[in-house]
Design a protein around this motif. Structure first.
Motif, PDB file in Angstrom:
ATOM      1  N   ARG A  96       0.835  -1.200   0.000  1.00  0.00           N
ATOM      2  CA  ARG A  96       0.000   0.000   0.000  1.00  0.00           C
ATOM      3  C   ARG A  96       0.870   1.251   0.000  1.00  0.00           C
ATOM      4  NH1 ARG A  96      -5.304  -0.859   1.098  1.00  0.00           N
ATOM      5  NH2 ARG A  96      -5.912  -2.936   1.825  1.00  0.00           N
ATOM      6  N   PRO A  97       0.387   2.333  -0.601  1.00  0.00           N
ATOM      7  CA  PRO A  97       1.132   3.601  -0.554  1.00  0.00           C
ATOM      8  C   PRO A  97       1.275   4.079   0.890  1.00  0.00           C
ATOM      9  CG  PRO A  97      -0.621   3.690  -2.185  1.00  0.00           C
ATOM     10  CD  PRO A  97      -0.855   2.447  -1.380  1.00  0.00           C
ATOM     11  N   PRO A  98       2.300   4.899   1.166  1.00  0.00           N
ATOM     12  CA  PRO A  98       2.469   5.410   2.529  1.00  0.00           C
ATOM     13  C   PRO A  98       1.279   6.251   2.956  1.00  0.00           C
ATOM     14  CG  PRO A  98       3.918   6.555   0.976  1.00  0.00           C
ATOM     15  CD  PRO A  98       3.328   5.396   0.242  1.00  0.00           C
ATOM     16  N   ILE A  99       0.891   6.089   4.208  1.00  0.00           N
ATOM     17  CA  ILE A  99      -0.231   6.861   4.735  1.00  0.00           C
ATOM     18  C   ILE A  99       0.272   8.194   5.258  1.00  0.00           C
ATOM     19  CG2 ILE A  99      -1.534   4.795   5.302  1.00  0.00           C
ATOM     20  CD1 ILE A  99      -0.640   5.122   8.191  1.00  0.00           C
TER      21      ILE A  99
ATOM     22  N   LYS B 205       7.025   9.169   5.700  1.00  0.00           N
ATOM     23  CA  LYS B 205       7.846   9.811   4.684  1.00  0.00           C
ATOM     24  C   LYS B 205       7.742   9.026   3.379  1.00  0.00           C
ATOM     25  CE  LYS B 205      11.261  11.695   7.916  1.00  0.00           C
ATOM     26  NZ  LYS B 205      12.695  11.696   8.299  1.00  0.00           N
ATOM     27  N   PRO B 206       7.351   9.670   2.286  1.00  0.00           N
ATOM     28  CA  PRO B 206       7.257   8.945   1.005  1.00  0.00           C
ATOM     29  C   PRO B 206       8.580   8.306   0.600  1.00  0.00           C
ATOM     30  CG  PRO B 206       6.173  11.082   0.850  1.00  0.00           C
ATOM     31  CD  PRO B 206       6.892  11.057   2.173  1.00  0.00           C
ATOM     32  N   GLY B 207       9.689   8.979   0.927  1.00  0.00           N
ATOM     33  CA  GLY B 207      10.989   8.457   0.550  1.00  0.00           C
ATOM     34  C   GLY B 207      11.380   7.187   1.266  1.00  0.00           C
TER      35      GLY B 207
ATOM     36  N   VAL C  89      14.499   7.861 -10.123  1.00  0.00           N
ATOM     37  CA  VAL C  89      13.730   8.770 -10.964  1.00  0.00           C
ATOM     38  C   VAL C  89      13.041   9.852 -10.149  1.00  0.00           C
ATOM     39  CG1 VAL C  89      11.843   8.915 -12.624  1.00  0.00           C
ATOM     40  CG2 VAL C  89      13.379   6.960 -12.675  1.00  0.00           C
ATOM     41  N   GLN C  90      12.383   9.455  -9.063  1.00  0.00           N
ATOM     42  CA  GLN C  90      11.662  10.419  -8.225  1.00  0.00           C
ATOM     43  C   GLN C  90      12.578  11.142  -7.245  1.00  0.00           C
ATOM     44  OE1 GLN C  90       8.678   7.283  -7.060  1.00  0.00           O
ATOM     45  NE2 GLN C  90       7.322   9.056  -6.993  1.00  0.00           N
ATOM     46  N   GLY C  91      13.614  10.455  -6.798  1.00  0.00           N
ATOM     47  CA  GLY C  91      14.492  11.030  -5.786  1.00  0.00           C
ATOM     48  C   GLY C  91      15.335  12.158  -6.354  1.00  0.00           C
ATOM     49  N   VAL C  92      15.191  13.374  -5.807  1.00  0.00           N
ATOM     50  CA  VAL C  92      16.031  14.505  -6.220  1.00  0.00           C
ATOM     51  C   VAL C  92      16.943  14.860  -5.054  1.00  0.00           C
ATOM     52  CG1 VAL C  92      14.525  15.438  -7.991  1.00  0.00           C
ATOM     53  CG2 VAL C  92      14.116  16.079  -5.645  1.00  0.00           C
TER      54      VAL C  92
END
Length: 594
Positions: free
Chosen positions: A288-291, A295-297, A306-309
């Motif tokens: 499941r996606p983080p609630i 932390k999304p990371g 790709v998403q990590g900057v």
């Protein structure tokens, strides 16, 4: 109709003359009339009986024919009717560059219940809970004995589970055929594929839709009935991807890193041959996606490549020097003032070590001098620095064929000051993704032509416009080779494959502002073979710590470089690159002439 009178006058008069009884004539006419009426009524009744008989014969013939058809047909579960368009379940396969399956379809069954048809609902609930430990028996009993007419029990069943449910023998437990998405390689290339789930669902079919990665980006194409027979071919190489992930996983554990990412790209086409992000997940059982509050990371769904900057550190020095060479401001032997610290207001720019009062441009890159790079950036100026980085793609998300790429937009300074000019020149103050970095290094490696990363196998080179001269790109490439042979990336050398590259160690920023003193992002961007560049490899480690020495070491030369070196050693033969063995020097032998 002419009706005959009962007492015709002519016959009456004649009968009276003959002395006969006239009433006999009336009685006879009444008898004849009654017989005629009886005959007509009988004929009408017989006609009605004939029509009804024919109707019953036809009705029984239809019913008998239908019964015969049903008797000779296969038994089937009753269908639940619903309004709307038919559900399209077929989805095209996804294959790697060699045609090997990455994602395909698998026929399975769903389990649903019709409680009103159940004979022993409580026994069925207990039996299902024994087969599926994640189901709550009390909840099942409540649903089965309530007023519900229909409920899903399980959306996907294995053959063994289906047989176990079948053995319960409960008529109210029914199966519906459906297709599910299968990823036969498990976690391999999970962040590239993303995953799929069910959309609209019916008893006998379910709509499979992409939820992330390539599956979602190409969802319309994969669901197109006209393209169902034609698989989507990616640029990913399954064997190379497996090797990259395995080495990266081991390197992350050895370096005690929180996460890791790797990008392997062809420099001429921009094709991404391998892309890995750790920790990862199994798309067959997507988490499941983080609630809210998490932390999304930290989620395994987060694509660090790709998403990590991140502020990637000294790997940006190659861009600064390449631009200065392209503008003709310097050449590799130009001497640069490196006296430190370099003061700018209340800020101080320092080097990792004291490199003396001046270094040539080549040594500035080899020794990774922040002060020297900042001096070169001052020659370039803000406007030209911005234009160059923008031409390399560092101002926008990479046009990459996964939906997560849209979230990988670089973080630029709100106000590009003279201080920003200097810090960005050595990789601080601008955050970008490892994929951005790989595309930038591929531009240097191919002679200065812009590269756009792609996940789709290309029929031929897709080089973009020229962003730097071939001369400047070649000189920068030679310096990157010297970083490995003489500088901070000595562990990157792989026998038989000339590797060039640059290390980058950036302090990790705190969420509240400032930087951690003991947490870094370590990156190594490499090109191989350096004399004839074919591939770019970028490896990034999040919070690595190398602990084999007397003191913990966090710099990229000790953490990211050894991991990248092992990846190169493993994948180069898989990519068809033959090692070039240099002849060993002759020792103890004196050559003499005849």
């Amino acid at each position: 109709m002419i009706r005959t009178p009962l007492r015709p006058l002519a016959r009456i008069l004649k009968a009276r003359e003959a002395g006969e009884n006239p009433d006999a004539i009336e009685r006879e006419n009444i008898r004849l009339r009654h017989e005629e009426m009886r005959d007509r009524a009988r004929m009408r009744a017989e006609g009605r009986l004939l029509v009804m008989g024919a109707f019953f014969v036809c009705a029984f013939a239809v019913i008998g024919g239908r019964m015969g058809v049903l008797a000779n047909s296969e038994p089937a579960e009753p269908r639940t009717g619903f309004a709307g368009a038919d559900i399209l379940a077929q989805r095209a396969d996804i294959v790697d560059r060699e045609g090997r399956i990455l994602a395909t379809n698998f026929e399975t069954y769903s389990l649903y219940a019709q409680p009103q048809q159940m004979v022993e609902p409580e026994r069925a609930a207990e039996a299902l809970a024994a087969i599926f430990p994640d189901l709550k028996v009390e909840r099942l009993k409540k649903d089965f004995t309530g007023k519900r007419k229909f409920l899903w029990v399980k959306k996907k069943l294995s053959p063994e589970q289906r047989q176990a449910v079948h053995d319960i023998g409960e008529p109210g437990l029914l199966f519906g055929p459906r297709e599910m998405r299968l990823y036969p390689n498990g976690k391999l290339a999970a962040h590239v594929l993303g995953g799929a789930s069910f959309g609209r669902e019916g008893v006998h079919a379910a709509e499979v839709i992409g939820v992330a990665g390539v599956e979602k980006f190409y969802d319309k194409r994969l669901r197109d009935p006209a393209m169902g027979h034609q698989p989507l071919q990616l640029s990913i190489d399954l064997s190379v991807q497996s090797a990259v992930e395995r080495v990266l996983q081991g390197g992350m554990m050895l370096m005690n890193a929180k996460g890791a990412a790797a990008v392997l790209m062809e420099v001429q086409t921009g094709e991404v041959v391998a892309l890995a992000s750790l920790p990862d997940f199994d798309p067959n059982d997507r988490p499941r996606p983080p609630i809210k509050g998490e932390k999304p990371g930290d989620s395994p769904l987060f694509n660090r490549a790709v998403q990590g900057v991140y502020e990637l550190g000294s790997v940006f020095k190659a861009f600064t020097i390449a631009q200065a060479l392209d503008l003709g401001l310097v050449n590799p032997s130009t001497m640069i003032d490196t006296k430190g610290p370099l003061r700018f207001g209340k800020y101080r720019i320092r080097d990792f070590r004291n490199y003396g009062n001046e270094l040539d441009v080549k040594t500035v890159l080899v020794k990774s001098s922040n002060i020297g790079t900042a001096r070169i950036a001052q020659m370039i100026g803000i406007d030209r620095q911005q234009d160059f980085l923008k031409s390399l793609g560092f101002f926008e998300p990479t046009p990459f064929e996964i939906v997560e790429a849209e979230g990988g937009k670089p973080l630029l300074p709100s106000k590009w000051t003279d201080l920003s000019l200097m810090t960005i020149s050595y990789g601080h103050g601008l955050s970008s993704s490892p994929l951005h970095l790989a595309a930038g290094y591929a531009t240097i490696a191919n002679g200065g032509r812009l590269v756009k990363p792609t996940l789709i196998k290309q029929p031929k080179g897709q080089l973009g416009p020229r962003v730097m001269s071939e001369r400047a790109a070649g000189q920068t490439l030679q310096m990157l080779r010297s970083v490995v042979t003489d500088g901070t990336a000595s562990f990157a050398e792989v026998e038989g494959y000339a590797v060039g590259g640059k290390t980058g160690t950036a302090d990790k920023p705190k969420p509240t502002g400032g930087y951690y003193e003991d947490k870094v992002i370590a990156t190594f961007a490499s090109v191989f073979p350096a004399h004839d560049p074919r591939y770019v490899l970028v490896v990034t480690l999040d919070e690595p710590v190398e602990t084999t020495g007397p003191e913990p070491r966090r710099t990229a030369g000790w953490t990211a470089v050894p991991v990248a070196s092992e990846i190169t050693r493993r994948v180069a033969p898989l990519l068809g690159l033959r090692p070039e063995i240099e002849p060993a020097p002759l020792t103890g032998i004196t050559l003499t002439s005849n």
